[in-house]
Design a protein around this motif. Structure first.
Motif, PDB file in Angstrom:
ATOM      1  N   ARG A 246     -65.854 -29.201 -90.282  1.00  0.00           N
ATOM      2  CA  ARG A 246     -66.070 -27.807 -90.677  1.00  0.00           C
ATOM      3  C   ARG A 246     -66.460 -26.941 -89.477  1.00  0.00           C
ATOM      4  N   LYS A 247     -67.273 -27.485 -88.606  1.00  0.00           N
ATOM      5  CA  LYS A 247     -67.689 -26.742 -87.406  1.00  0.00           C
ATOM      6  C   LYS A 247     -66.496 -26.462 -86.516  1.00  0.00           C
ATOM      7  N   ILE A 248     -65.598 -27.452 -86.385  1.00  0.00           N
ATOM      8  CA  ILE A 248     -64.419 -27.286 -85.532  1.00  0.00           C
ATOM      9  C   ILE A 248     -63.510 -26.197 -86.089  1.00  0.00           C
ATOM     10  N   GLU A 249     -63.342 -26.157 -87.435  1.00  0.00           N
ATOM     11  CA  GLU A 249     -62.494 -25.129 -88.067  1.00  0.00           C
ATOM     12  C   GLU A 249     -63.084 -23.731 -87.856  1.00  0.00           C
ATOM     13  N   ARG A 250     -64.388 -23.623 -87.976  1.00  0.00           N
ATOM     14  CA  ARG A 250     -65.046 -22.321 -87.755  1.00  0.00           C
ATOM     15  C   ARG A 250     -64.819 -21.809 -86.326  1.00  0.00           C
ATOM     16  N   LYS A 251     -64.910 -22.708 -85.368  1.00  0.00           N
ATOM     17  CA  LYS A 251     -64.695 -22.322 -83.975  1.00  0.00           C
ATOM     18  C   LYS A 251     -63.260 -21.834 -83.771  1.00  0.00           C
TER      19      LYS A 251
END
Length: 261
Positions: A246-251
């Motif tokens: 999820r963090k990677i998608e947000r970035k």
């Protein structure tokens, strides 16, 4: 006389005084380009006195504000100590005859505007020159100034039997020698201290014996049994971080928004 040869004896000055028809003489004798001696003489019979001139300060060096007219008569002021001892009384009379202006002298002026003071301090004669600036006898120093250290008083002019010899006099050569010896003594003391420190470093240190009383109050710790692990420890389970994708998608979304803006 500036043309006097250094090899000539001081008795030649008496002949010069006779040629110039004068009976009082002040002769400055320089030695080693650093020591100045002054002779005061009553030519040709005597007496005469030899001084070492110290702490000379000229008019140019002092930069005093006062001034006096050339040829004016000076007042002579003497310390009360000149009348207590016979050799100082003799010097006082010699100073009076040399520094005072002769009566009815053709080159003297009929007024007085400066004072010569002779003071005895620390077995030396201190000379000062002051100008009388007002009628109330207020004084201003105009110089020069110097200190006379008496060496000997002779019966004749520039020689003869010795009437008085100063026991407190120390020659400049002896003074310089003592100064050099004191400096050399300090240097030797420093060298000796360095040598002692080197010897202390090179010598082996003395081993101090163990004191049996030091271990009296020490309590030994309990010995734990040594356990040897024969089985390999179980590896910890690897837990994936569920929030990481999820963090990677947000970035990625933030980068896209920046590029579009």
């Amino acid at each position: 006389d500036t043309k006097m040869d250094r090899k000539d004896q001081l008795f030649v000055i008496n002949e010069v005084c006779e040629m110039k028809n004068c009976n009082k003489c002040i002769f400055f004798e320089a030695k080693k380009k650093q020591d100045l001696y002054m002779w005061l003489s009553n030519a040709p019979q005597g007496p005469s006195a030899k001084f070492l001139v110290q702490n000379v300060h000229t008019l140019a060096e002092l930069k005093m504000t006062g001034n006096c007219l050339r040829g004016s008569r000076p007042l002579l002021s003497f310390d009360a100590a000149f009348d207590k001892e016979p050799h100082y009384a003799l010097l006082k009379e010699l100073f009076i005859q040399i520094f005072s202006t002769p009566r009815y002298h053709p080159k003297s002026q009929p007024f007085v505007d400066h004072v010569f003071t002779f003071t005895i301090t620390d077995e030396r004669i201190w000379f000062r020159n002051y100008q009388i600036i007002e009628e109330d006898a207020s004084l201003v120093e105009i110089g020069p100034r110097f200190v006379l250290n008496l060496i000997k008083i002779f019966q004749g002019s520039f020689g003869g039997p010795t009437l008085y010899e100063n026991p407190h006099y120390q020659s400049p050569n002896m003074h310089r020698r003592l100064v050099k010896l004191s400096v050399a003594a300090k240097f030797k003391e420093k060298q000796q201290v360095k040598e002692v420190q080197k010897i202390k470093k090179t010598t082996s240190k003395v081993v101090i014996k163990e004191d049996p009383t030091e271990v009296v109050f020490e309590t030994p710790a309990e010995e734990k049994p040594v356990e040897i692990q024969l089985v390999k420890p179980e590896s910890k389970p690897f837990i994936k971080d569920k929030k990481k994708p999820r963090k990677i998608e947000r970035k990625k979304q933030k980068k896209l928004l920046r590029t579009q803006a």
